[in-house]
Enzyme design. Structure first.
Site, PDB file in Angstrom:
ATOM      1  N   ARG A  84       0.854  -1.188   0.000  1.00 52.63           N
ATOM      2  CA  ARG A  84       0.000   0.000   0.000  1.00 52.63           C
ATOM      3  C   ARG A  84       0.897   1.248   0.000  1.00 52.63           C
ATOM      4  O   ARG A  84       1.676   1.454   0.922  1.00 52.63           O
ATOM      5  CB  ARG A  84      -0.911   0.009   1.241  1.00 52.63           C
ATOM      6  N   GLN A 174      -7.791   8.634   5.981  1.00 57.66           N
ATOM      7  CA  GLN A 174      -8.168   9.290   7.230  1.00 57.66           C
ATOM      8  C   GLN A 174      -8.817  10.667   7.081  1.00 57.66           C
ATOM      9  O   GLN A 174      -8.246  11.677   7.507  1.00 57.66           O
ATOM     10  CB  GLN A 174      -6.951   9.380   8.166  1.00 57.66           C
ATOM     11  N   SER A 177      -8.653  12.645  10.226  1.00 58.27           N
ATOM     12  CA  SER A 177      -7.423  13.388  10.546  1.00 58.27           C
ATOM     13  C   SER A 177      -7.299  14.625   9.666  1.00 58.27           C
ATOM     14  O   SER A 177      -6.908  15.699  10.139  1.00 58.27           O
ATOM     15  CB  SER A 177      -6.186  12.518  10.318  1.00 58.27           C
ATOM     16  N   ASN A 315      -7.350   2.062   9.869  1.00 60.61           N
ATOM     17  CA  ASN A 315      -6.035   2.344  10.427  1.00 60.61           C
ATOM     18  C   ASN A 315      -6.209   2.337  11.935  1.00 60.61           C
ATOM     19  O   ASN A 315      -6.853   3.214  12.502  1.00 60.61           O
ATOM     20  CB  ASN A 315      -5.516   3.704   9.957  1.00 60.61           C
ATOM     21  N   TYR A 317      -4.425   1.884  15.735  1.00 61.95           N
ATOM     22  CA  TYR A 317      -3.160   1.927  16.466  1.00 61.95           C
ATOM     23  C   TYR A 317      -3.301   1.696  17.956  1.00 61.95           C
ATOM     24  O   TYR A 317      -2.455   1.071  18.579  1.00 61.95           O
ATOM     25  CB  TYR A 317      -2.471   3.283  16.250  1.00 61.95           C
ATOM     26  N   GLU A 383      -3.669   0.009   8.094  1.00 62.77           N
ATOM     27  CA  GLU A 383      -2.487   0.390   8.870  1.00 62.77           C
ATOM     28  C   GLU A 383      -2.624  -0.141  10.287  1.00 62.77           C
ATOM     29  O   GLU A 383      -3.686  -0.042  10.903  1.00 62.77           O
ATOM     30  CB  GLU A 383      -2.327   1.926   9.005  1.00 62.77           C
TER      31      GLU A 383
HETATM   32  C1  PNW Z   1      -1.474   7.457  10.619  1.00 68.01           C
HETATM   33  N1  PNW Z   1      -3.721   8.557  16.524  1.00 68.01           N
HETATM   34  O1  PNW Z   1      -2.024   8.532  11.297  1.00 68.01           O
HETATM   35  C2  PNW Z   1      -1.108   8.001   9.257  1.00 68.01           C
HETATM   36  O2  PNW Z   1      -1.958   7.494   8.269  1.00 68.01           O
HETATM   37  C3  PNW Z   1       0.307   7.787   8.876  1.00 68.01           C
HETATM   38  O3  PNW Z   1       0.646   8.659   7.832  1.00 68.01           O
HETATM   39  C4  PNW Z   1       1.192   7.971  10.080  1.00 68.01           C
HETATM   40  O4  PNW Z   1       2.534   7.984   9.766  1.00 68.01           O
HETATM   41  C5  PNW Z   1       0.860   6.846  11.056  1.00 68.01           C
HETATM   42  O5  PNW Z   1      -0.495   6.911  11.415  1.00 68.01           O
HETATM   43  C6  PNW Z   1       1.677   6.880  12.331  1.00 68.01           C
HETATM   44  O6  PNW Z   1       1.424   8.036  13.060  1.00 68.01           O
HETATM   45  C7  PNW Z   1      -2.416   8.448  12.614  1.00 68.01           C
HETATM   46  O7  PNW Z   1      -3.474   9.554  17.221  1.00 68.01           O
HETATM   47  C8  PNW Z   1      -1.973   9.422  13.464  1.00 68.01           C
HETATM   48  O8  PNW Z   1      -4.323   7.588  17.007  1.00 68.01           O
HETATM   49  C9  PNW Z   1      -2.403   9.455  14.755  1.00 68.01           C
HETATM   50  C10 PNW Z   1      -3.286   8.498  15.199  1.00 68.01           C
HETATM   51  C11 PNW Z   1      -3.730   7.496  14.365  1.00 68.01           C
HETATM   52  C12 PNW Z   1      -3.286   7.482  13.056  1.00 68.01           C
END
Ligand code: PNW
Length: 486
Positions: A84, A174, A177, A315, A317, A383
């Site tokens: 991706r 996103q 975001s 995505n 995390y 992601e």
């Molecule tokens: C993603 N959160 O963004 C982005 O798609 C990527 O470009 C980035 O590098 C990656 O996460 C790592 O940061 C996020 O706060 C940024 O939970 C922040 C969050 C989640 C996704």
């Protein structure tokens, strides 16, 4: 959550796909080379170098513009099914419009895609991962309703060019975001702070996605049989404790951070969720606005959006814990409309990023929530990742990946329809404002070296092993860190 303690060995089916992800601004470099136009991130970081933790911007990044063959070699080493990556809109359309098409910019993506196909690696292409052409920002960017058509025009150029070679498309990365961090919290380019713009942006980005989806559906789908989805930032949210007010605050938080973006596309009725509509309308009125700051979707727009995705890209995390907030939440903004405080679990393992702790159960709970509220959507995890300091022995990433994959296996067992899982990221890259101070890569990148040398971390070898065996072994360890010979 009992299932967590059972020791059964679960297995990913043979048609489950594994991949890795990057994005254009974060890896390509060559920011002004061969006719590329300026993006909002070029402008923001050049004008405000001090906002970057370690000062390293995307001017060079991993120089993937030059070293894409090495990138594909790494994908082969890992044995992934797909890659991706994103196309830089200003690299291919420097003015933002199709009047000017940058041949050399397209040549780069021709080369990358052909190199992937040569080795049977499926390209999964994101059309927009945060890097708007600055020239479109000068016209108002995503707050201008014309942005819907600008994006559709851009999508058409790219679909025309790559439709026979690319079968997996992600329109936008996103929207939440893009619209709430940049237009609300002043945490991402282009950095605006207006209170109204978050919702205008949300409406326009979602409609832009839907128009691109309908375009593909009408002009390409029958012949080329590809799928088009959208990637949402979806962390799980639980109440900080089970007090009534925190449970309610969590429902509000989910409404604004999950349902606002999913309801228009995946619910049976479409439209923005009624809870969010009510809250924004009420606060807007109190604040003296003549109508709600959340724009209305017309019946035509609701119809355009409803069902406009072949898959939901997630995505994911971390998980957040939600409490009511005692701050003054009167001034108009998305954050104040949500009006809660969030914390992270104090027992959860901390990564190198302040916002990121490990809570794998959250992925399981999120998937159950989506199944219940959106009727078992087709999902790609587009992601998931973990940040560390530099260093090849990244045991915390290995542990995090194993725990989240186990959570995913449980979710699948309980009916979640996930087609694939994508690690963020193939390699260390420019982590937006964090520069290169937070490393997400399966491969370490030496940003000081001339060829931005990439070296496999322990996690790369473990991921390769998972892809090979389809199982998550608790204590498998590579004997040495040379992935090329594994
Ligand atoms: C993603 N959160 O963004 C982005 O798609 C990527 O470009 C980035 O590098 C990656 O996460 C790592 O940061 C996020 O706060 C940024 O939970 C922040 C969050 C989640 C996704």
């Amino acid at each position: 959550v009992e299932a967590w303690s059972d020791n059964r060995q679960r297995k990913f089916s043979n048609d489950f796909k594994f991949g890795v992800s990057t994005s254009a601004y974060q890896v390509e470099g060559a920011w002004n080379v061969d006719g590329k136009g300026e993006s909002i991130w070029d402008r923001y970081f050049h004008d405000n170098p001090k906002v970057i933790t370690d000062g390293r911007n995307g001017d060079e990044a991993c120089d993937s513009y030059y070293y894409y063959k090495r990138d594909v070699e790494m994908l082969r080493e890992l044995g992934v099914d797909y890659y991706r990556f994103s196309i830089s809109w200003p690299r291919v359309l420097p003015s933002g419009f199709p009047n000017e098409q940058n041949k050399l910019g397209f040549q780069y993506y021709d080369n990358l895609i052909d190199e992937l196909l040569k080795y049977n690696i499926t390209p999964m292409v994101t059309l927009y991962h945060f890097d708007l052409p600055q020239k479109l920002q000068d016209l108002g960017g995503w707050v201008n309703p014309l942005s819907v058509d600008w994006f559709e025009d851009y999508a058409k150029v790219v679909f025309d060019k790559y439709t026979s070679k690319v079968k997996y498309w992600i329109t936008v990365n996103q929207p939440n975001s893009i619209c709430t961090s940049a237009y609300g919290e002043a945490a991402m380019a282009p950095v605006l702070n207006k209170g109204v713009s978050e919702y205008e942006c949300t409406k326009n980005v979602l409609l832009a996605h839907a128009k691109a989806y309908r375009l593909y559906e009408k002009e390409y789908k029958n012949k080329y049989k590809g799928s088009v989805g959208i990637s949402m930032s979806l962390n799980w949210a639980d109440p900080a404790d089970n007090s009534t007010e925190n449970v309610e605050a969590t429902e509000v938080f989910r409404g604004f951070n999950i349902d606002l973006f999913l309801n228009p596309i995946w619910s049976k009725t479409g439209d923005f969720p009624s809870t969010v509509k009510k809250i924004v309308a009420k606060k807007s009125k109190q604040q003296g606005f003549s109508e709600s700051r959340l724009p209305v979707l017309s019946p035509k727009e609701i119809k355009l959006l409803r069902g406009s995705a072949d898959f939901l890209g997630i995505n994911h995390y971390t998980t957040v814990l939600v409490k009511t907030s005692d701050e003054d939440v009167q001034s108009p903004s998305f954050v104040n409309d949500v009006g809660v405080e969030i914390v992270l679990g104090d027992k959860w393992k901390q990564s190198q990023s302040a916002w990121l702790r490990s809570a794998p159960y959250g992925l399981y709970k999120l998937s159950i929530y989506l199944n219940q509220n959106y009727d078992y959507p087709t999902i790609f995890i587009t992601e998931h990742g973990w940040s560390t300091k530099p260093g090849l022995r990244d045991r915390s990433r290995v542990e995090n990946m194993r725990q989240y994959l186990n959570a995913l296996l449980l979710a699948i067992e309980d009916g979640t329809n996930v087609k694939g899982y994508t690690v963020w990221s193939l390699m260390d890259n420019v982590e937006w404002q964090a520069g290169t101070s937070e490393r997400f890569g399966l491969y370490e990148v030496d940003f000081e070296s001339k060829d931005k040398k990439r070296t496999a971390r322990m996690s790369a070898l473990v991921y390769k092993r998972i892809i090979d065996t389809r199982i998550v072994e608790e204590d498998w360890e590579p004997k040495h860190l040379n992935i090329a010979t594994l």
